[in-house]
Motif scaffolding. Sequence first.
Motif, PDB file in Angstrom:
ATOM      1  N   UNK A 121       1.015  -1.108  -0.133  1.00 24.25           N
ATOM      2  CA  UNK A 121      -0.356  -0.308   0.267  1.00 24.25           C
ATOM      3  C   UNK A 121       1.012   1.684  -0.092  1.00 24.25           C
ATOM      4  N   UNK A 122       0.785   2.526  -0.050  1.00 23.88           N
ATOM      5  CA  UNK A 122       1.006   3.892   0.128  1.00 23.88           C
ATOM      6  C   UNK A 122       1.379   4.172   1.216  1.00 23.88           C
ATOM      7  N   UNK A 123       2.448   4.355   1.455  1.00 29.33           N
ATOM      8  CA  UNK A 123       3.233   5.197   2.529  1.00 29.33           C
ATOM      9  C   UNK A 123       1.850   5.749   3.360  1.00 29.33           C
ATOM     10  N   UNK A 124       1.635   6.046   2.547  1.00 26.17           N
ATOM     11  CA  UNK A 124       0.253   7.025   3.846  1.00 26.17           C
ATOM     12  C   UNK A 124      -0.474   6.219   4.006  1.00 26.17           C
ATOM     13  N   UNK A 125      -1.029   5.393   3.445  1.00 22.71           N
ATOM     14  CA  UNK A 125      -2.276   4.635   3.777  1.00 22.71           C
ATOM     15  C   UNK A 125      -1.921   3.649   4.563  1.00 22.71           C
ATOM     16  N   UNK A 126      -0.573   2.929   4.836  1.00 24.40           N
ATOM     17  CA  UNK A 126      -0.326   2.470   6.172  1.00 24.40           C
ATOM     18  C   UNK A 126      -0.713   3.037   7.297  1.00 24.40           C
ATOM     19  N   UNK A 127       0.216   4.482   7.211  1.00 27.90           N
ATOM     20  CA  UNK A 127       0.434   4.821   8.655  1.00 27.90           C
ATOM     21  C   UNK A 127      -1.482   5.765   9.052  1.00 27.90           C
ATOM     22  N   UNK A 128      -2.433   5.870   8.085  1.00 28.26           N
ATOM     23  CA  UNK A 128      -3.841   6.697   8.371  1.00 28.26           C
ATOM     24  C   UNK A 128      -4.598   4.998   9.056  1.00 28.26           C
ATOM     25  N   UNK A 129      -3.800   3.804   8.228  1.00 27.88           N
ATOM     26  CA  UNK A 129      -5.012   2.875   8.316  1.00 27.88           C
ATOM     27  C   UNK A 129      -4.421   1.663   9.593  1.00 27.88           C
ATOM     28  N   UNK A 130      -3.112   1.867  10.465  1.00 29.32           N
ATOM     29  CA  UNK A 130      -2.858   2.000  11.403  1.00 29.32           C
ATOM     30  C   UNK A 130      -3.447   2.449  13.248  1.00 29.32           C
ATOM     31  N   UNK A 131      -4.372   4.294  12.096  1.00 29.60           N
ATOM     32  CA  UNK A 131      -4.493   5.248  13.111  1.00 29.60           C
ATOM     33  C   UNK A 131      -6.349   4.366  13.225  1.00 29.60           C
ATOM     34  N   UNK A 132      -6.166   4.191  12.042  1.00 26.64           N
ATOM     35  CA  UNK A 132      -8.601   3.690  12.201  1.00 26.64           C
ATOM     36  C   UNK A 132      -7.956   2.607  12.634  1.00 26.64           C
ATOM     37  N   UNK A 133      -7.117   1.856  13.049  1.00 27.84           N
ATOM     38  CA  UNK A 133      -7.549  -0.073  13.466  1.00 27.84           C
ATOM     39  C   UNK A 133      -7.301   0.477  15.106  1.00 27.84           C
ATOM     40  N   UNK A 134      -6.757   1.497  15.074  1.00 25.20           N
ATOM     41  CA  UNK A 134      -6.227   1.642  16.849  1.00 25.20           C
ATOM     42  C   UNK A 134      -6.880   3.068  17.252  1.00 25.20           C
ATOM     43  N   UNK A 135      -7.977   2.947  17.324  1.00 25.43           N
ATOM     44  CA  UNK A 135      -9.032   4.193  17.259  1.00 25.43           C
ATOM     45  C   UNK A 135      -9.078   4.277  19.077  1.00 25.43           C
ATOM     46  N   UNK A 186       9.377  -1.018   1.605  1.00 24.29           N
ATOM     47  CA  UNK A 186       9.463  -1.971   2.427  1.00 24.29           C
ATOM     48  C   UNK A 186       7.480  -2.319   2.582  1.00 24.29           C
ATOM     49  N   UNK A 187       7.084  -0.426   3.056  1.00 21.16           N
ATOM     50  CA  UNK A 187       5.655  -0.907   3.761  1.00 21.16           C
ATOM     51  C   UNK A 187       5.424  -0.604   5.490  1.00 21.16           C
ATOM     52  N   UNK A 188       6.834  -0.297   6.142  1.00 18.16           N
ATOM     53  CA  UNK A 188       6.273  -0.886   7.745  1.00 18.16           C
ATOM     54  C   UNK A 188       6.164   0.390   8.175  1.00 18.16           C
ATOM     55  N   UNK A 189       5.486  -0.338   8.954  1.00 19.25           N
ATOM     56  CA  UNK A 189       5.083   1.255   9.593  1.00 19.25           C
ATOM     57  C   UNK A 189       6.582   1.452  10.832  1.00 19.25           C
ATOM     58  N   UNK A 190       7.377   2.071  11.380  1.00 18.51           N
ATOM     59  CA  UNK A 190       8.691   2.388  12.063  1.00 18.51           C
ATOM     60  C   UNK A 190       7.856   3.006  13.242  1.00 18.51           C
ATOM     61  N   UNK A 191       6.673   4.315  12.536  1.00 18.38           N
ATOM     62  CA  UNK A 191       6.941   4.780  13.724  1.00 18.38           C
ATOM     63  C   UNK A 191       4.750   6.027  13.072  1.00 18.38           C
ATOM     64  N   UNK A 192       4.438   6.745  14.441  1.00 16.27           N
ATOM     65  CA  UNK A 192       3.294   7.601  14.797  1.00 16.27           C
ATOM     66  C   UNK A 192       3.172   8.427  15.377  1.00 16.27           C
ATOM     67  N   UNK A 193       3.270   9.655  15.262  1.00 15.83           N
ATOM     68  CA  UNK A 193       4.248  10.551  16.372  1.00 15.83           C
ATOM     69  C   UNK A 193       3.293  12.088  15.750  1.00 15.83           C
ATOM     70  N   UNK A 194       3.215  12.964  16.842  1.00 17.90           N
ATOM     71  CA  UNK A 194       2.592  14.367  16.397  1.00 17.90           C
ATOM     72  C   UNK A 194       1.650  15.106  17.850  1.00 17.90           C
TER      73      UNK A 194
END
Length: 967
Positions: A121-135, A186-194
């Motif tokens: 998936x697109x990198x942006x979709x990987x990150x936002x998908x993770x955020x949505x999956x862990x509401x 490779x589409x692996x999510x390292x981190x989410x911040x902000x």
Amino acid sequence: MTYSRRRRGLLAVTAVSAATVLAVTAAGGATAAPSAGPGEGKAASAEKNLSKERKGNYDARTPNAKTTYNRAAKVAGKESAASEKFRNSLGTQGVVELDPNTGTPAQVTKLNGFLTGRSAKKATDVALGYVKAHADVFKLTTADLATLKLRKDYVDDLGTHHIFWSQVVDGTEVFGNGLKANVTKHGELISIMGSPVSGLTSQAAARSAAPAVSADQARTTAAKDIDGTAKSASSKSSGNTVIWSNGDQAKPVWFHTADGLRKGWMTYVNAGGTKVYTHVIDAQTGGLLYRKDLNSEAGGDALVIDNYPGAPSGGKQHFENLYYEKWLPKTAKSLLDGTSVSAFADVNDDNQPNAGETVKIPGTKTGAEYKLVPFNSNPLCSPTTVCTWDPAKPDSWKTNMNEDVTNGFYLASNYHDWLAKPPISFTPAAGSFDAAGGDPVLLNSIDGAATAANGGPDANHINNANMSTPPDGIAPTMQMYLFGSPGDDTTVATSSSNSAEILYHEYTHGLSGRLVVDAGGNSTLNSIQAGSMGEAWSDFYALDYLASHNLEKDTVANGEMRIGRYDTAGGTIRTMPTDCRVKAKEAACVGVDGSQGGYTYGDFPTIGGSPEVHSSGEVWAQALWDLRERFGHTYALSIITRAMELSPADPTMLDMRNAIVQADLVASGGKNAGIIWQVFANRGMGWYAGVIDGGDSFPAEDFHIPPTGKAVTLTGTITDKDTGKPIPGALVYIGGHASGFAGGYTSTTDAAGKYKITNVAPGTYPKLVVASPGYELAVNPVTVKTGGTASYAVRRNWAAASGGGTIAAFNGPDYSDNACGPDGAIDNTQGLGWGSTTGDDDGNPTNVMIPKHIDIKLPSKLASIDSFKVDPSPVCGDAGSSSTGQYKIETSADGTTWATAQAGTFTAANRGKYNVLTPTGNAANVQYVRFTMLSPQVPDFATNCPAGNYGGCQYTDMTEIQVFGKK
């Protein structure tokens, strides 16, 4: 933050606010004082009154480096079962940091793996998908996600996507908050911040009133706040941003604090000289919400120098064509206005290229131009340390002015290209400085060379260099000063534009300032830990360039890599060379205290005599050089640079250690993790090392790599030391592993005073922190074993507002709108405090101190008071001399009749810690306590005010007073 020529004890004023630097030192058992400014403290007489003390950083969101503890306790106490399950699923090396204001994650990551598996998936979709999956963790609704606007998505040389989303509502961006994500190739999510704001749209709707403060008024207020004046200039609008002809800017922003959303104006103001700051001014009240010091103190045929004049390697002028190297566009005909650098001689320090200050493009039909003319100014001038001017002769700097500006242009242009190449890859997408992007480096050579009456530089424009780093798209300013002064035989009389190491040091502040940022792209190197790394990176990258290009000798021996070799004629301006290994035996590798060998983390507060970003940063610089020796220059540069992009906001050295481990995980799959951990453990930054937060000047060192034992649970009970009753709602966390203040290795006590920290790696941790509203901050070591328990009794602080204390009366001005009101003296933290004036209520400097007092009403009448604790340090970014000097404490049963309980005088040695004061009388039957500031800590007050350059001539402050006793 500056390059700083000052040696031991002669410490430069830092751009880190006193409030931030001093936030936690008492909790850590500090005994050393923070750094003195020019003219302050011991050993400073040689530089007395050299420069005006600077205002430091301030942030209404996180006034004590990251948070106030009661906010964090509330956030941690609201953790849901689903959130706890998620946190535990990340393992003992998982990191979940919750923002105490928003309650949303400031950082989610892990050190020994990725958050997600490979994905196409697109990198942006990987990150936002993770955020949505862990509401349950991120707390963002569909409406909140709709406020996210993609600001930047760039790919580094390892293929990692660095993605930034701003939050925007009603066309206005939220300052600093948003989302950052890092995704591998490779589409692996390292981190989410902000720290995104939940419920942003509804909060904005409640703040629909039009601004009461205009952009022009905000600009004027910002300039006045830094003791400057907004320059007369015309303005125009570009979108919603107002831009003045001198480069100042203002744009509307939302600013989120613990009290909710505020409308503000974000300004970029250059008030002359080094007064270059970003502010956020409250658009309704005109009050201060944020202040960031952006200044970091340290035909084309040209003759240029690669190192410094006279250096054994790179010390001779050689031919370079500025057009051929593409540093000058073909359209450039007369001025050094290049593709990444615009250079001129700003001899009057007005930051403008006036007549006589510009240099024509070198090169004639007969050859290259601007041959260096050597001077014989003092005994240090020699063929191997060439002097370029004579401080005793007026206007002598004019002889080499053209050469100086041209050489500075060459060095900065060359370094720009070097940083842009792999493995550093500081490209336009990453935030580099380029004319095409509207932000070339504005290089002011021999800055202030004509500011003194005798045709030379005044005391504010000598022996230093600095660089301001505004956000991407706004041009930074680099100010390069002359070195040397009449009668000074310890400094080579030269120019910093003729020294590659000085210029590269300053330029690297731009690299770190653009890579260690929040979601909005604002630099977050704010606290003393982060600021110290800023200085260390600048030293490291400069020395790495010189060594990798064979301009400086680097062998297996210790003690060769010296910052300041040229201007000290072979010495160093640091306390020790950067390549000194731990336990090195060479004579050069001896600390100020006589200890042998390189530094470890526990040396942080004592390297220069007291905590200060230049000296404290030396332990980080030496650790980075260790990595270079273990992995070689190329791979070390790669993971060190990539770690900046992966780091959380305002990192501690332990946070950045973690980011380097993660960078290796991306680059090699983690095969070097063991070596990296060993390098840092050797420097005292092992797994069990502890810090309270980024403002902790007294970290606890440890020499262990991560343990492999089974995770365990730590439990215990927190009670009142005087009553024995349990304390509910207390924050309990393991410093250095708390994932900020709310997340892993953190808990909040229940109604019975019990806490439980799960998923803890076994071992001994030096800083278990207990923080509760109305109680003192407690820090103790703890050993965690299977079924481990640790219970603590803490004392009630009867003055604390969170425990019922109130300000009954005060005199002097009320600076509450700037978060410096009298309530700050009893907020139970060392982040905020009470700021007042020295003389009249307008802060006009006079030779007279008008005593200022606060009257505190305790929630209950005490039968006896056994002690007071007072931190006399300055607040709101005021200078060190604004600390309380002479003081008096009085007590009263009714708030009318007062009697003295304690009196004395604080000095610089009392700053940055709680000073325990025992009453000498009148300690019984007390419900009111009066604290009076009788003088600031300005040396020789009558002489130095108002003529002296001391902040204490205008403002007198104190950080906190605590009252302990029994009912």
